[in-house]
Design a protein around this motif. Structure first.
Motif, mmCIF file in Angstrom:
data_model
loop_
_atom_site.group_PDB
_atom_site.id
_atom_site.type_symbol
_atom_site.label_atom_id
_atom_site.label_comp_id
_atom_site.label_asym_id
_atom_site.label_seq_id
_atom_site.Cartn_x
_atom_site.Cartn_y
_atom_site.Cartn_z
ATOM 1 N N TYR A 13 6.224 24.347 -6.283
ATOM 2 C CA TYR A 13 7.355 24.483 -6.772
ATOM 3 C C TYR A 13 7.907 25.940 -7.106
ATOM 4 O O TYR A 13 7.221 26.627 -7.860
ATOM 5 C CB TYR A 13 7.336 23.771 -8.125
ATOM 6 C CG TYR A 13 7.499 22.238 -8.281
ATOM 7 C CD1 TYR A 13 8.780 21.758 -8.474
ATOM 8 C CD2 TYR A 13 6.569 21.455 -7.508
ATOM 9 C CE1 TYR A 13 8.902 20.416 -8.619
ATOM 10 C CE2 TYR A 13 6.850 20.235 -7.493
ATOM 11 C CZ TYR A 13 7.915 19.407 -8.178
ATOM 12 O OH TYR A 13 8.126 18.246 -7.898
ATOM 13 N N PHE A 15 9.858 27.901 -8.385
ATOM 14 C CA PHE A 15 10.260 28.202 -9.754
ATOM 15 C C PHE A 15 9.471 27.601 -10.885
ATOM 16 O O PHE A 15 9.750 27.672 -11.944
ATOM 17 C CB PHE A 15 11.832 28.155 -9.915
ATOM 18 C CG PHE A 15 12.680 29.011 -9.166
ATOM 19 C CD1 PHE A 15 12.467 30.399 -9.147
ATOM 20 C CD2 PHE A 15 13.225 28.356 -8.133
ATOM 21 C CE1 PHE A 15 13.327 31.154 -8.261
ATOM 22 C CE2 PHE A 15 14.120 29.254 -7.129
ATOM 23 C CZ PHE A 15 14.068 30.478 -7.127
ATOM 24 N N SER A 20 13.137 26.590 -18.274
ATOM 25 C CA SER A 20 13.555 27.859 -18.605
ATOM 26 C C SER A 20 13.358 28.168 -20.048
ATOM 27 O O SER A 20 13.789 27.294 -20.761
ATOM 28 C CB SER A 20 14.997 28.192 -18.435
ATOM 29 O OG SER A 20 15.405 29.322 -18.853
ATOM 30 N N GLY A 146 12.775 38.995 -8.739
ATOM 31 C CA GLY A 146 13.665 37.825 -8.865
ATOM 32 C C GLY A 146 15.305 38.103 -8.690
ATOM 33 O O GLY A 146 15.485 39.242 -9.335
ATOM 34 N N GLU A 181 7.928 32.157 -14.122
ATOM 35 C CA GLU A 181 8.477 30.999 -13.634
ATOM 36 C C GLU A 181 8.222 30.796 -12.159
ATOM 37 O O GLU A 181 9.012 31.017 -11.327
ATOM 38 C CB GLU A 181 9.951 30.827 -13.959
ATOM 39 C CG GLU A 181 10.333 30.993 -15.423
ATOM 40 C CD GLU A 181 11.768 31.201 -15.725
ATOM 41 O OE1 GLU A 181 11.999 30.959 -16.959
ATOM 42 O OE2 GLU A 181 12.562 31.197 -14.884
ATOM 43 N N GLY A 184 9.011 32.488 -7.789
ATOM 44 C CA GLY A 184 10.685 32.813 -7.795
ATOM 45 C C GLY A 184 11.009 34.074 -9.075
ATOM 46 O O GLY A 184 11.615 34.918 -8.519
ATOM 47 N N HIS A 185 10.673 33.884 -10.068
ATOM 48 C CA HIS A 185 10.717 34.457 -11.005
ATOM 49 C C HIS A 185 9.631 34.771 -11.910
ATOM 50 O O HIS A 185 9.157 34.188 -12.737
ATOM 51 C CB HIS A 185 11.794 33.859 -12.263
ATOM 52 C CG HIS A 185 13.095 33.321 -11.644
ATOM 53 N ND1 HIS A 185 13.599 32.202 -12.022
ATOM 54 C CD2 HIS A 185 14.009 33.936 -10.697
ATOM 55 C CE1 HIS A 185 14.793 32.024 -11.329
ATOM 56 N NE2 HIS A 185 14.790 33.152 -10.629
#
Length: 200
Positions: A13, A15, A20, A146, A181, A184-185
């Motif tokens: 996955y 992210f 969030s 990101g 996250e 990606g982040h």
């Protein structure tokens, strides 16, 4: 869409599977039984969280590979989400359909397209309902952890305040925090939140 579908073509996955942190912190604005639209939902981490909260969730996403993973996540968490494969620019923003319209990190569009999407989000929010947006500010480019590389795609407080003029602003804040996250982040990030209530 092809680029995003290829990016999501991995068993991991991109992210993560946790929602969030912005949404978790706004639980008081996410009442059970409310209808919600999660736009550009990706791999389902946010729509599944909303469903776990008891909301009736429609999730819009263009990349089939992302939706496949979102369905697996929903099944693993034991919740139901109405996943819709759709391009955000072709979405039917039916008037007043949703109590909550949620957009988390959907900054892959320039100012003209963004204005159209914002108008759609506003139109499909029910009177008295909320739009919740979470994204990056231009300062994010220097962090490189990101998000888009084009500053035109990023948000400022003035931009969001103007876009939602006439709405009740419940939260509008730019700040920095460390994100974890997925790949990606990840790392220190320049973030911005908006929660706005549509006039009733």
């Amino acid at each position: 869409m092809t680029m995003w579908n290829e990016r999501f073509a991995t068993p991991d996955y991109v992210f993560g599977t946790a929602p969030s942190r912005f949404l978790v912190e706004q639980e008081d604005h996410l009442p059970s039984g409310a209808s919600a639209l999660a736009i550009a939902d990706g791999e389902g981490r946010n729509s599944v969280f909303l469903a776990e909260r008891g909301l009736h969730v429609t999730a819009m996403e263009a990349a089939p590979n992302a939706i496949a993973k979102a369905r697996k996540l929903a099944a693993a968490r034991g919740v139901t989400v109405d996943f819709q494969e759709a391009d955000i620019f072709d979405w039917d923003w039916a008037p007043g359909r949703f109590d909550r319209v949620v957009g988390v990190f959907f900054q892959f569009m320039g100012p003209e397209a963004r204005a159209e999407v914002f108008e759609g989000m506003k139109r499909t929010t029910a009177p008295g309902g909320l739009v919740l947006i979470h994204g990056y500010t231009p300062e994010q480019i220097a962090h490189g952890t990101g998000g888009p590389k084009d500053p035109e795609n990023l948000y400022t407080e003035d931009l969001l305040r103007e876009a939602f003029a006439g709405w009740e602003i419940l939260r509008l804040a730019a700040y920095e925090a460390v994100l974890d996250e997925g790949s990606g982040h990840a790392g220190r990030s320049a973030l911005i939140d908006l929660i706005a209530r549509k006039p009733g």
